[in-house]
Design a protein around this motif. Structure first.
Motif, short mmCIF file in Angstrom:
data_model
loop_
_atom_site.label_atom_id
_atom_site.label_comp_id
_atom_site.label_asym_id
_atom_site.label_seq_id
_atom_site.Cartn_x
_atom_site.Cartn_y
_atom_site.Cartn_z
N THR A 28 -79.08 -54.10 -8.05
CA THR A 28 -78.21 -54.41 -9.18
C THR A 28 -78.10 -53.14 -10.01
OG1 THR A 28 -78.92 -56.71 -9.24
CG2 THR A 28 -77.90 -55.85 -11.22
N ASN A 29 -76.86 -52.73 -10.30
CA ASN A 29 -76.62 -51.55 -11.11
C ASN A 29 -75.71 -51.91 -12.28
OD1 ASN A 29 -77.97 -49.68 -9.40
ND2 ASN A 29 -76.18 -49.56 -8.09
N LEU A 30 -75.99 -51.31 -13.42
CA LEU A 30 -75.07 -51.37 -14.55
C LEU A 30 -74.21 -50.13 -14.44
CD1 LEU A 30 -74.20 -52.71 -17.22
CD2 LEU A 30 -75.87 -51.24 -18.36
N VAL A 31 -72.89 -50.32 -14.44
CA VAL A 31 -71.96 -49.20 -14.29
C VAL A 31 -71.23 -49.00 -15.61
CG1 VAL A 31 -70.02 -48.26 -13.00
CG2 VAL A 31 -71.67 -49.76 -11.86
N VAL A 32 -71.41 -47.83 -16.20
CA VAL A 32 -70.76 -47.49 -17.46
C VAL A 32 -69.69 -46.43 -17.13
CG1 VAL A 32 -71.08 -46.54 -19.77
CG2 VAL A 32 -72.90 -47.91 -18.72
N THR A 33 -68.43 -46.76 -17.40
CA THR A 33 -67.33 -45.83 -17.17
C THR A 33 -66.95 -45.21 -18.52
OG1 THR A 33 -66.53 -47.23 -15.38
CG2 THR A 33 -65.02 -45.56 -16.22
N LEU A 34 -66.93 -43.89 -18.55
CA LEU A 34 -66.60 -43.16 -19.77
C LEU A 34 -65.10 -42.90 -19.85
CD1 LEU A 34 -69.54 -40.61 -19.76
CD2 LEU A 34 -69.41 -42.83 -20.89
N ALA A 35 -64.65 -42.47 -21.01
CA ALA A 35 -63.22 -42.25 -21.24
C ALA A 35 -62.64 -41.18 -20.33
CB ALA A 35 -63.00 -41.87 -22.70
N GLU A 39 -68.39 -42.11 -14.05
CA GLU A 39 -69.18 -43.33 -13.96
C GLU A 39 -70.66 -42.99 -14.00
OE1 GLU A 39 -66.55 -46.49 -11.38
OE2 GLU A 39 -68.33 -45.62 -10.49
N ILE A 40 -71.38 -43.75 -14.78
CA ILE A 40 -72.83 -43.63 -14.83
C ILE A 40 -73.39 -44.93 -14.25
CG2 ILE A 40 -74.85 -43.38 -16.30
CD1 ILE A 40 -72.99 -41.98 -18.31
N ARG A 41 -74.12 -44.82 -13.15
CA ARG A 41 -74.72 -45.99 -12.51
C ARG A 41 -76.21 -46.02 -12.85
NH1 ARG A 41 -71.99 -48.65 -8.66
NH2 ARG A 41 -69.87 -47.91 -8.34
#
Length: 69
Positions: A28-35, A39-41
């Motif tokens: 399980t990964n939290l994926v944060v997409t920046l402007a 992508e930061i996984r």
């Protein structure tokens, strides 16, 4: 204000475009997409020593983006 997303990762909530989850059979990964489309996984592994609790990280990111300081 930067939010700590792991031992080597800090994110500025003002730069977040989206947050979503990537769930597989064994991960399980939290994926944060920046402007800027990066992508930061962040792997969810709260039971490991020094592991990430991505549910807590997600709450912190949402709270920080809702209340900019």
């Amino acid at each position: 204000m930067l939010v700590k997303c792991g031992p080597e990762c800090h994110v500025n909530p003002a730069l977040i475009a989206s947050i979503h989850w990537d769930r597989g059979h064994t991960y399980t990964n939290l994926v944060v997409t920046l402007a800027d489309a990066r992508e930061i996984r962040i792997p969810h592994n709260p039971h490991h020593l020094g592991g990430n609790d991505c549910y807590a990280i997600e709450r912190e990111l949402i709270a920080a983006s809702a209340n900019p300081a």
